[in-house]
Design an enzyme around this catalytic site. Sequence first.
Site, PDB file in Angstrom:
ATOM      1  N   SER A 127      -8.748  -6.894  -2.076  1.00 56.70           N
ATOM      2  CA  SER A 127      -8.995  -7.906  -1.031  1.00 56.70           C
ATOM      3  C   SER A 127     -10.233  -7.572  -0.212  1.00 56.70           C
ATOM      4  O   SER A 127     -10.876  -8.489   0.325  1.00 56.70           O
ATOM      5  CB  SER A 127      -7.762  -8.110  -0.147  1.00 56.70           C
ATOM      6  OG  SER A 127      -7.369  -6.945   0.523  1.00 56.70           O
TER       7      SER A 127
ATOM      8  N   LYS B 276     -10.349  -3.614 -11.587  1.00 58.11           N
ATOM      9  CA  LYS B 276     -10.083  -4.029 -10.195  1.00 58.11           C
ATOM     10  C   LYS B 276     -11.410  -4.238  -9.476  1.00 58.11           C
ATOM     11  O   LYS B 276     -11.943  -3.320  -8.870  1.00 58.11           O
ATOM     12  CB  LYS B 276      -9.238  -2.957  -9.493  1.00 58.11           C
ATOM     13  CG  LYS B 276      -9.003  -3.222  -8.018  1.00 58.11           C
ATOM     14  CD  LYS B 276      -7.886  -2.368  -7.451  1.00 58.11           C
ATOM     15  CE  LYS B 276      -7.783  -2.534  -5.954  1.00 58.11           C
ATOM     16  NZ  LYS B 276      -6.570  -1.962  -5.371  1.00 58.11           N
TER      17      LYS B 276
ATOM     18  N   ARG C  38      -4.937  -4.273   2.182  1.00 55.75           N
ATOM     19  CA  ARG C  38      -4.860  -4.867   3.519  1.00 55.75           C
ATOM     20  C   ARG C  38      -4.207  -6.240   3.519  1.00 55.75           C
ATOM     21  O   ARG C  38      -3.371  -6.541   4.373  1.00 55.75           O
ATOM     22  CB  ARG C  38      -6.264  -4.944   4.137  1.00 55.75           C
ATOM     23  CG  ARG C  38      -6.728  -3.622   4.692  1.00 55.75           C
ATOM     24  CD  ARG C  38      -8.211  -3.580   4.910  1.00 55.75           C
ATOM     25  NE  ARG C  38      -8.948  -3.439   3.647  1.00 55.75           N
ATOM     26  CZ  ARG C  38     -10.272  -3.361   3.563  1.00 55.75           C
ATOM     27  NH1 ARG C  38     -10.999  -3.442   4.666  1.00 55.75           N
ATOM     28  NH2 ARG C  38     -10.865  -3.192   2.394  1.00 55.75           N
TER      29      ARG C  38
ATOM     30  N   GLU D  78     -11.952   0.625 -10.729  1.00 53.11           N
ATOM     31  CA  GLU D  78     -12.277  -0.148  -9.517  1.00 53.11           C
ATOM     32  C   GLU D  78     -13.714   0.085  -9.050  1.00 53.11           C
ATOM     33  O   GLU D  78     -13.985   1.044  -8.338  1.00 53.11           O
ATOM     34  CB  GLU D  78     -11.309   0.199  -8.376  1.00 53.11           C
ATOM     35  CG  GLU D  78     -11.623  -0.571  -7.101  1.00 53.11           C
ATOM     36  CD  GLU D  78     -10.662  -0.301  -5.939  1.00 53.11           C
ATOM     37  OE1 GLU D  78      -9.806   0.600  -6.055  1.00 53.11           O
ATOM     38  OE2 GLU D  78     -10.772  -0.990  -4.930  1.00 53.11           O
TER      39      GLU D  78
HETATM   40  P1  13P Z   1      -7.972  -3.753  -0.112  1.00 52.72           P
HETATM   41  O1  13P Z   1      -7.246  -4.877  -0.802  1.00 52.72           O
HETATM   42  O2  13P Z   1      -7.529  -3.553   1.320  1.00 52.72           O
HETATM   43  O3  13P Z   1      -9.445  -3.838  -0.294  1.00 52.72           O
HETATM   44  O4  13P Z   1      -7.481  -2.417  -0.800  1.00 52.72           O
HETATM   45  C1  13P Z   1      -7.408  -2.355  -2.155  1.00 52.72           C
HETATM   46  C2  13P Z   1      -7.708  -0.990  -2.605  1.00 52.72           C
HETATM   47  O5  13P Z   1      -6.914  -0.387  -3.287  1.00 52.72           O
HETATM   48  C3  13P Z   1      -9.002  -0.402  -2.240  1.00 52.72           C
HETATM   49  O6  13P Z   1      -9.227   0.731  -3.012  1.00 52.72           O
END
Ligand code: 13P
Length: 335
Positions: free
Chosen positions: A260, A218, A292, A176
């Site tokens: 998100s 991600k 979120r 990510e």
């Molecule tokens: P959000 O979708 O709220 O950005 O969170 C995803 C996530 O795992 C952030 O590390």
Amino acid sequence: MSQTLQEIAKAMVARGKGILAMDESSGTIEKRFKEINVENNEKNRWAYRRLLITAEGLGNFISGAILFDETIRQKDADGTPFPEILKRQGIIPGIKVDKGAKELALFPGETVTEGLDGLRERLLEYRQLGAQFAKWRAVITIGNGIPTESCIAANAHALARYAALCQEAGIVPIVEPEVLMDADNTIEVCYNVTNRTLKKVFEQLREFNVRLDGIVLKPNMVVSGKLCPVQADAKLVAKLTVKALKKNVPAEVPGIAFLSGGQSDEAATENLNRINKKFKELPWALTFSYGRALQRAALKAWSGNDANVPEAQKALLGKAKGYSEACLGTYKSTA
Ligand code: 13P
């Protein structure tokens, strides 16, 4: 027989399914609970996370759930471990293993994610507890003169070493690299930074022998900064997001699950739907790994009251169904 990395990664991005990010650290869940005036203690965190994972039918839309260290060790009142509850729902348990983004020394305003020390041992324990995949979030901030190449390189290096350790342990790494959307930048700036970041990340993954068919990427979508006066529409978001991915993500990668990142529920749906509706010939599955955007409505409906659990679960299932449709490009707004 245990599943291969490729089999797990494929299952994580199965058609019409996405990943529930419910791995908020103690600090982040504190912020979320504050919004609904709920005290941040273990009992409340247990009750809230139990509500999420026991929502009946969640497995129809959700392939995997990312847990926090505390949550993967929690059990239901009858002693059933939370990872077991997920498995019974057909949902793969995962675990956040990074230790957060810390200030990058001598680079004001920039961070590097920590958590590599002792990670090999921690992964073995998490595997025993039922985790089949892991998550590590790198944070790239847009601002005056940033991100620097040094910050991008430090984060890409850490992501690659994390991913290699995961694969050694038979765990699929979610990679990510999040370019934040909090500034006043235009979508073009987000596109450039996302491009630079993804390029470096794949360079490093290759450098460290990470099998690209055994990861899930991600990334952020390419969007306008929240404070930018001009907000790009879904058409441009989809176009530039796919352009950045095509340029940098090799075809072996089985799937891409977007975060998100603070987008409204509507934008998170519309953008994902547009991407999947308009771009049918891409080599990877394009899905969601929302935190979120999946939880906002459920958290509000619950508000710390046991009596609201059915309502909160309904809200979660409603969101999950909408995003599942957006994965197929078939979402129709009812608004
Ligand atoms: P959000 O979708 O709220 O950005 O969170 C995803 C996530 O795992 C952030 O590390």
